[in-house]
Design an enzyme around this catalytic site. Structure first.
Site, mmCIF file in Angstrom:
data_model
loop_
_atom_site.group_PDB
_atom_site.id
_atom_site.type_symbol
_atom_site.label_atom_id
_atom_site.label_comp_id
_atom_site.label_asym_id
_atom_site.label_seq_id
_atom_site.Cartn_x
_atom_site.Cartn_y
_atom_site.Cartn_z
ATOM 1 N N HIS A 1 -2.581 7.594 -1.732
ATOM 2 C CA HIS A 1 -3.731 6.695 -1.867
ATOM 3 C C HIS A 1 -4.056 6.393 -3.331
ATOM 4 O O HIS A 1 -5.053 5.747 -3.614
ATOM 5 C CB HIS A 1 -4.951 7.360 -1.210
ATOM 6 C CG HIS A 1 -6.074 6.430 -0.857
ATOM 7 N ND1 HIS A 1 -6.005 5.523 0.186
ATOM 8 C CD2 HIS A 1 -7.313 6.287 -1.387
ATOM 9 C CE1 HIS A 1 -7.150 4.862 0.275
ATOM 10 N NE2 HIS A 1 -7.964 5.304 -0.671
ATOM 11 N N ASP B 1 -0.693 8.927 2.789
ATOM 12 C CA ASP B 1 -2.090 8.760 2.404
ATOM 13 C C ASP B 1 -2.945 9.749 3.196
ATOM 14 O O ASP B 1 -2.954 9.707 4.429
ATOM 15 C CB ASP B 1 -2.518 7.323 2.709
ATOM 16 C CG ASP B 1 -3.884 6.959 2.173
ATOM 17 O OD1 ASP B 1 -4.794 7.812 2.234
ATOM 18 O OD2 ASP B 1 -4.055 5.805 1.742
ATOM 19 N N SER C 1 -8.768 0.440 -0.888
ATOM 20 C CA SER C 1 -9.588 1.348 -0.099
ATOM 21 C C SER C 1 -10.922 0.691 0.273
ATOM 22 O O SER C 1 -10.921 -0.325 0.960
ATOM 23 C CB SER C 1 -9.773 2.658 -0.864
ATOM 24 O OG SER C 1 -10.298 3.672 -0.042
#
Length: 283
Positions: free
Chosen positions: A259, A226, A150
């Site tokens: 995620h 995600d 991320s």
């Protein structure tokens, strides 16, 4: 170089998992990091693989959640993680938002006051922490890789692109690939770098590729379930830029994955194999 405080060490898969703190000259405050030393280091330096974590994480998150040590021991890789920002700087508002300030350093050196006084994560990762790993651990200075998740995926991509030759391998899980075009990046860049978007381009992986920067072949895994995919991550932009620039990229999309660290742990072995292949190529 400041002395290391050993917070804890643990035997793990024949190697050692350690957690450390030191007074950072770059940051101007205490910083924490962690290192997994594989059994390999008992007889020769090991390639070092730096993992950059995402928003709200610490130096412990990856080491606790990813299940990486067993694989690192098998592949002969040293793992290094660090905190995601300075802590307790005293800056007004640093703890007001989960996606900016504390836990959200974005792996760049801020140029705008008051953030520029402490938020120097790019220099910390690429200079001070790197030097500590080389001088106080048995790491191979010619074989270093970087990867992240991320915000940390953003960091891994941009640092490899901004520091050619420093890292021989790079990969990312669900990275923020075009921060100039997403709310997380725009918020951070405005406060850390000011309003001049030419400065933003220097810390945007897609813009760096478009400007002619190159990195070793890149592996990215992205979950299609995600929740941040459409608004924040923009892997399609990065894929298009890499294709036009002949930057070698493997972008894998996975139905139903999100995620989380459940996603990371599922595909972690592939990433460590990717780094092992490149880091041991001439080791």
């Amino acid at each position: 170089m400041s002395a290391l405080q050993i917070r804890s060490t643990h035997q793990c898969f024949g190697g050692t998992q350690g957690f450390y703190q030191h007074d950072s000259q770059t940051i101007g405050l205490p910083m924490r990091f962690s290192v997994y030393q594989p059994p390999e280091v008992s007889h020769r330096p090991a390639p070092a693989l730096f993992f950059l974590a995402g928003l709200t994480c610490t130096e412990e998150t990856f080491m606790i959640k990813a299940g990486a040590q067993r694989l690192a021991a098998e592949y002969g890789l040293m793992l290094v993680t660090m905190d995601t920002s300075p802590r307790q700087t005293g800056i007004t508002g640093e703890d007001d938002h989960w996606d900016f300030g504390t836990g959200a350093g974005f792996y760049l050196d801020a140029t705008q006051t008051p953030w520029s006084n402490y938020y120097r994560m790019e220099s910390y990762v690429t200079q001070e922490l790197r030097d500590i790993i080389l001088t106080q651990f048995s790491a191979d200075q010619d074989h270093m890789g970087i990867f992240g998740h991320s915000m940390g995926g953003h960091g891994a991509l941009t640092l490899s692109l901004r520091h050619p030759g420093m890292y021989q391998s790079v990969s990312a899980f669900a990275p923020i690939t075009a921060p100039m075009h997403c709310p997380w990046g725009q918020k951070a860049f405005r406060f850390y770098l000011g309003d001049n978007q030419e400065n933003w381009q220097r810390h945007d992986a897609t813009a760096l590729i478009e400007a002619g920067n190159h990195a070793p072949e890149i592996l990215i895994d992205q979950g299609l379930n995600d929740p941040f995919l459409t608004e924040q991550l923009h892997p399609d932009r990065f894929e298009t830029a890499c294709r036009k620039a002949d930057q070698k990229l493997t972008l894998r999309r996975h139905a139903s994955y999100d995620h989380s660290y459940y996603f990371i742990s599922t595909f972690l072995a592939d990433h460590l194999k990717h780094h092992q292949r490149l880091l041991y190529r001439q080791h």
